[in-house]
Design a protein around this motif. Structure first.
Motif, PDB file in Angstrom:
ATOM      1  N   MET A   1       0.495  -0.809  -0.407  1.00 46.61           N
ATOM      2  CA  MET A   1      -0.009   0.099   0.027  1.00 46.61           C
ATOM      3  C   MET A   1       0.794   1.777   0.513  1.00 46.61           C
ATOM      4  SD  MET A   1      -2.522   1.103   3.045  1.00 46.61           S
ATOM      5  CE  MET A   1      -1.340   1.705   4.205  1.00 46.61           C
ATOM      6  N   THR A   2       0.447   1.956  -0.676  1.00 45.67           N
ATOM      7  CA  THR A   2       1.201   3.624  -1.299  1.00 45.67           C
ATOM      8  C   THR A   2       1.269   4.215  -0.172  1.00 45.67           C
ATOM      9  OG1 THR A   2      -0.335   5.096  -2.272  1.00 45.67           O
ATOM     10  CG2 THR A   2       1.289   3.635  -3.355  1.00 45.67           C
ATOM     11  N   GLN A   3       1.630   4.522   0.574  1.00 50.48           N
ATOM     12  CA  GLN A   3       1.618   5.522   2.011  1.00 50.48           C
ATOM     13  C   GLN A   3       1.761   6.932   1.773  1.00 50.48           C
ATOM     14  OE1 GLN A   3       5.226   6.028   4.308  1.00 50.48           O
ATOM     15  NE2 GLN A   3       4.485   7.097   6.432  1.00 50.48           N
ATOM     16  N   THR A   4       0.453   7.612   2.035  1.00 48.35           N
ATOM     17  CA  THR A   4       0.059   9.077   2.227  1.00 48.35           C
ATOM     18  C   THR A   4       0.768   9.458   2.684  1.00 48.35           C
ATOM     19  OG1 THR A   4      -1.420   8.779   3.229  1.00 48.35           O
ATOM     20  CG2 THR A   4      -2.128   7.995   0.710  1.00 48.35           C
ATOM     21  N   ILE A   5       1.870  10.759   2.168  1.00 46.15           N
ATOM     22  CA  ILE A   5       2.853  11.504   3.085  1.00 46.15           C
ATOM     23  C   ILE A   5       1.327  12.855   3.919  1.00 46.15           C
ATOM     24  CG2 ILE A   5       4.308  13.358   3.132  1.00 46.15           C
ATOM     25  CD1 ILE A   5       5.401  12.323   0.731  1.00 46.15           C
ATOM     26  N   SER A   6       1.217  13.141   4.399  1.00 45.22           N
ATOM     27  CA  SER A   6       0.173  13.827   5.436  1.00 45.22           C
ATOM     28  C   SER A   6       1.383  15.425   4.842  1.00 45.22           C
ATOM     29  CB  SER A   6      -0.233  13.469   6.925  1.00 45.22           C
ATOM     30  OG  SER A   6       1.067  14.254   7.636  1.00 45.22           O
ATOM     31  N   LYS A   7       0.117  16.247   4.793  1.00 41.39           N
ATOM     32  CA  LYS A   7       0.881  17.288   4.410  1.00 41.39           C
ATOM     33  C   LYS A   7       0.846  18.458   5.502  1.00 41.39           C
ATOM     34  CE  LYS A   7       1.103  17.397  -1.233  1.00 41.39           C
ATOM     35  NZ  LYS A   7       1.095  17.920  -1.988  1.00 41.39           N
ATOM     36  N   GLN A   8       1.276  19.517   5.512  1.00 43.94           N
ATOM     37  CA  GLN A   8       1.611  19.956   6.931  1.00 43.94           C
ATOM     38  C   GLN A   8       0.553  21.217   6.485  1.00 43.94           C
ATOM     39  OE1 GLN A   8       2.517  20.515   9.848  1.00 43.94           O
ATOM     40  NE2 GLN A   8       1.508  22.491  10.153  1.00 43.94           N
ATOM     41  N   LYS A   9       0.048  21.581   6.727  1.00 43.13           N
ATOM     42  CA  LYS A   9      -0.443  22.921   6.784  1.00 43.13           C
ATOM     43  C   LYS A   9       0.320  24.634   6.976  1.00 43.13           C
ATOM     44  CE  LYS A   9      -5.400  21.190   7.946  1.00 43.13           C
ATOM     45  NZ  LYS A   9      -6.587  21.222   8.789  1.00 43.13           N
ATOM     46  N   MET A  10       0.071  25.359   6.059  1.00 45.47           N
ATOM     47  CA  MET A  10       0.925  26.319   6.362  1.00 45.47           C
ATOM     48  C   MET A  10      -0.340  27.646   5.533  1.00 45.47           C
ATOM     49  SD  MET A  10       4.048  27.938   4.420  1.00 45.47           S
ATOM     50  CE  MET A  10       5.501  26.335   5.239  1.00 45.47           C
ATOM     51  N   TRP A  11      -0.314  28.440   6.636  1.00 46.06           N
ATOM     52  CA  TRP A  11      -0.641  29.902   6.163  1.00 46.06           C
ATOM     53  C   TRP A  11       0.560  30.975   5.472  1.00 46.06           C
ATOM     54  CZ3 TRP A  11      -5.821  31.931   5.252  1.00 46.06           C
ATOM     55  CH2 TRP A  11      -6.131  33.344   5.392  1.00 46.06           C
ATOM     56  N   ILE A  12       0.759  31.823   4.560  1.00 45.50           N
ATOM     57  CA  ILE A  12       1.394  32.688   4.486  1.00 45.50           C
ATOM     58  C   ILE A  12       1.395  34.201   4.534  1.00 45.50           C
ATOM     59  CG2 ILE A  12       4.085  33.140   2.851  1.00 45.50           C
ATOM     60  CD1 ILE A  12       3.020  30.263   1.729  1.00 45.50           C
ATOM     61  N   ASP A  13       1.957  35.170   4.970  1.00 43.13           N
ATOM     62  CA  ASP A  13       1.713  36.399   5.386  1.00 43.13           C
ATOM     63  C   ASP A  13       2.788  37.266   4.627  1.00 43.13           C
ATOM     64  OD1 ASP A  13       1.993  39.581   7.044  1.00 43.13           O
ATOM     65  OD2 ASP A  13      -0.164  38.659   6.085  1.00 43.13           O
ATOM     66  N   THR A  14       2.649  37.404   3.739  1.00 42.94           N
ATOM     67  CA  THR A  14       3.541  38.498   2.475  1.00 42.94           C
ATOM     68  C   THR A  14       3.148  39.609   1.880  1.00 42.94           C
ATOM     69  OG1 THR A  14       4.924  37.973   0.281  1.00 42.94           O
ATOM     70  CG2 THR A  14       2.679  37.290   0.773  1.00 42.94           C
ATOM     71  N   ASP A  15       4.315  39.743   1.896  1.00 44.61           N
ATOM     72  CA  ASP A  15       4.762  41.535   1.040  1.00 44.61           C
ATOM     73  C   ASP A  15       5.187  41.661  -0.715  1.00 44.61           C
ATOM     74  OD1 ASP A  15       7.476  43.762   2.139  1.00 44.61           O
ATOM     75  OD2 ASP A  15       7.252  41.845   1.919  1.00 44.61           O
ATOM     76  N   THR A  16       4.499  40.542  -0.939  1.00 47.25           N
ATOM     77  CA  THR A  16       5.025  40.089  -2.079  1.00 47.25           C
ATOM     78  C   THR A  16       5.700  40.655  -3.225  1.00 47.25           C
ATOM     79  OG1 THR A  16       2.835  39.135  -2.103  1.00 47.25           O
ATOM     80  CG2 THR A  16       3.834  38.130  -4.314  1.00 47.25           C
ATOM     81  N   ALA A  17       6.928  40.566  -3.269  1.00 49.22           N
ATOM     82  CA  ALA A  17       8.492  41.051  -4.125  1.00 49.22           C
ATOM     83  C   ALA A  17       9.283  40.114  -4.816  1.00 49.22           C
ATOM     84  CB  ALA A  17       8.872  42.020  -3.141  1.00 49.22           C
ATOM     85  N   LYS A  29       5.510  24.119  -4.343  1.00 48.23           N
ATOM     86  CA  LYS A  29       5.773  23.399  -5.013  1.00 48.23           C
ATOM     87  C   LYS A  29       6.007  21.817  -3.574  1.00 48.23           C
ATOM     88  CE  LYS A  29       5.901  23.851  -9.295  1.00 48.23           C
ATOM     89  NZ  LYS A  29       4.959  23.444 -10.316  1.00 48.23           N
ATOM     90  N   SER A  30       6.592  22.294  -2.404  1.00 49.28           N
ATOM     91  CA  SER A  30       6.991  21.743  -1.387  1.00 49.28           C
ATOM     92  C   SER A  30       5.980  19.713  -1.729  1.00 49.28           C
ATOM     93  CB  SER A  30       7.177  22.512  -0.812  1.00 49.28           C
ATOM     94  OG  SER A  30       7.013  21.249   0.517  1.00 49.28           O
ATOM     95  N   PRO A  31       6.188  18.746  -1.575  1.00 49.50           N
ATOM     96  CA  PRO A  31       5.584  17.478  -0.972  1.00 49.50           C
ATOM     97  C   PRO A  31       5.349  17.531  -0.090  1.00 49.50           C
ATOM     98  CG  PRO A  31       8.022  16.944  -1.882  1.00 49.50           C
ATOM     99  CD  PRO A  31       7.838  18.850  -1.856  1.00 49.50           C
ATOM    100  N   THR A  32       5.378  18.692   1.155  1.00 46.52           N
ATOM    101  CA  THR A  32       5.468  18.392   2.513  1.00 46.52           C
ATOM    102  C   THR A  32       4.637  19.305   2.872  1.00 46.52           C
ATOM    103  OG1 THR A  32       7.355  19.265   2.815  1.00 46.52           O
ATOM    104  CG2 THR A  32       7.193  16.951   2.524  1.00 46.52           C
ATOM    105  N   THR A  33       4.300  20.120   1.942  1.00 44.87           N
ATOM    106  CA  THR A  33       3.563  21.888   2.607  1.00 44.87           C
ATOM    107  C   THR A  33       2.235  21.654   1.857  1.00 44.87           C
ATOM    108  OG1 THR A  33       5.511  22.541   2.945  1.00 44.87           O
ATOM    109  CG2 THR A  33       3.487  23.305   3.311  1.00 44.87           C
ATOM    110  N   ASN A  34       0.839  22.120   2.494  1.00 42.29           N
ATOM    111  CA  ASN A  34      -0.428  22.840   2.277  1.00 42.29           C
ATOM    112  C   ASN A  34      -0.481  23.684   2.469  1.00 42.29           C
ATOM    113  OD1 ASN A  34      -3.078  22.748   1.308  1.00 42.29           O
ATOM    114  ND2 ASN A  34      -3.391  20.953   3.164  1.00 42.29           N
ATOM    115  N   VAL A  35      -0.732  24.589   1.736  1.00 40.23           N
ATOM    116  CA  VAL A  35      -0.615  26.245   1.838  1.00 40.23           C
ATOM    117  C   VAL A  35      -1.715  26.163   1.935  1.00 40.23           C
ATOM    118  CG1 VAL A  35      -0.308  28.592   1.189  1.00 40.23           C
ATOM    119  CG2 VAL A  35       1.770  26.703   0.693  1.00 40.23           C
TER     120      VAL A  35
END
Ligand code: RIB
Ligand code: CA
Length: 314
Positions: A1-17, A29-35
């Motif tokens: 059985m393929t192991q599903t990686i549980s992704k870490q939830k993330m909130w990003i606060d940014t002043d985008t530049a 693009k991180s395989p372990t992160t859920n934005v």
């Protein structure tokens, strides 16, 4: 059985530049992160440009993430941008169409509070700009700090001089009152200062050329660094350009990227002049305050470069 990686939830606060955009790419693009959400704060650029740059970058990553508009200025101080560093549009002034995209809401602070309330202890908060939105969340909802799993901040300096004054780094200098509220709060603080960026996150022209050839996303990520490259050539005298937000994001995605750190109280100086927004790390613990902040001093550069390469290749 393929192991599903549980992704870490993330909130990003940014002043985008230009550097924030690369940090967004690392997270998206991180395989372990859920934005699960992105909030925009005025900082590098006026708020509308930050919103458009975030939406443009999300589109480049072929991702779908809610984007919420936050504070249009600091709590007390007048707004002061870093367009002299990143370009007028914040994205290197290379002619990107940074208009016409629609954010999810104009209610970022309320969205931050309610999202963390709904999943206490489950979501990491990563801040890449002035701390205005976070200070407002703390001021509106006193319980907010308890709901955050990790609070990873690009801001301040741990041991070396600043980049706006001799002592102060831009994100803290831009809104020192908000930074004081955040650093004196019960948030699980982790600070990655500008000293780490100049030590371990400088990208040479050769490495930038390699990244640029990896993919269209790589070409985008590197071409928007055009103005900051010139700023580093003339002002910060770096052999390339540094990526403060991405190296902070690398620690948020993988905590073990830190290879040197201390746990100390960090006092944010208010006032004006050279020490406005200075982050004073109580190295000798003379202030008798709770050692509330993980101060990252160095990051594994090889792993950081590999994380960028993987993100731009995926
Ligand atoms: O001092 C560096 C910080 O200021 C980075 O977050 C950069 O994007 C600017 O906001
Ligand atoms: Ca930033």
């Amino acid at each position: 059985m393929t192991q599903t990686i549980s992704k870490q939830k993330m909130w990003i606060d940014t002043d985008t530049a230009s550097d924030d955009a690369v940090a967004l790419i690392l997270a998206l693009k991180s395989p372990t992160t859920n934005v699960i959400g992105i909030s925009i704060v005025a900082g590098n650029v006026p708020i509308d440009l930050g919103v458009q740059a975030a939406l443009y970058t999300i589109e480049m990553c072929q991702a779908k993430v809610p984007v919420h508009v936050g504070a249009i200025k600091p709590l007390v101080r007048s707004f002061a941008s870093a367009q002299n560093v990143h370009g007028t549009d914040g994205m290197g002034d290379i002619g990107l169409k940074l208009s016409g995209r629609i954010p999810t809401s104009h209610d970022a602070v309320r969205q931050i509070i309610e999202t963390f309330r709904s999943a206490p202890g489950e979501i990491d908060l990563v801040t890449l700009g002035p701390l205005t939105n976070i200070a407002l969340a703390l001021s509106i909802e006193p319980e907010f700090a308890k709901w955050v799993r990790r609070c990873v901040i690009m801001g301040g300096t741990g041991v070396l001089p600043g980049n706006v004054t001799v002592a102060s780094e831009f994100n803290v200098w831009a809104d020192p009152e908000s930074a004081r509220i955040v650093f004196d709060s019960e948030l699980p603080l982790e600070m990655v200062g500008w000293d780490v960026s100049v030590a371990d996150a400088v990208i040479s022209d050769e490495l930038a050329a390699e990244f640029s050839q990896l993919s269209d996303l790589g070409k985008f990520a590197m071409s928007i660094q055009r103005q900051v490259r010139e700023f580093c050539r003339t002002e910060t005298k770096l052999d390339g350009f540094d990526l403060p937000d991405p190296i902070t994001m690398s620690v948020a995605i993988e905590s073990s990227m830190s290879i040197s750190e201390i746990q100390k109280y960090v006092r944010v100086h208010l006032g004006d002049g050279d020490t406005r927004g200075q982050t004073v790390v109580d190295h000798l613990e003379v202030l008798g305050r709770n050692k509330s902040c993980r101060v990252v001093l160095r990051v594994d550069r090889n792993r950081f470069v590999a994380m960028i390469r993987d993100a731009l290749t995926s």
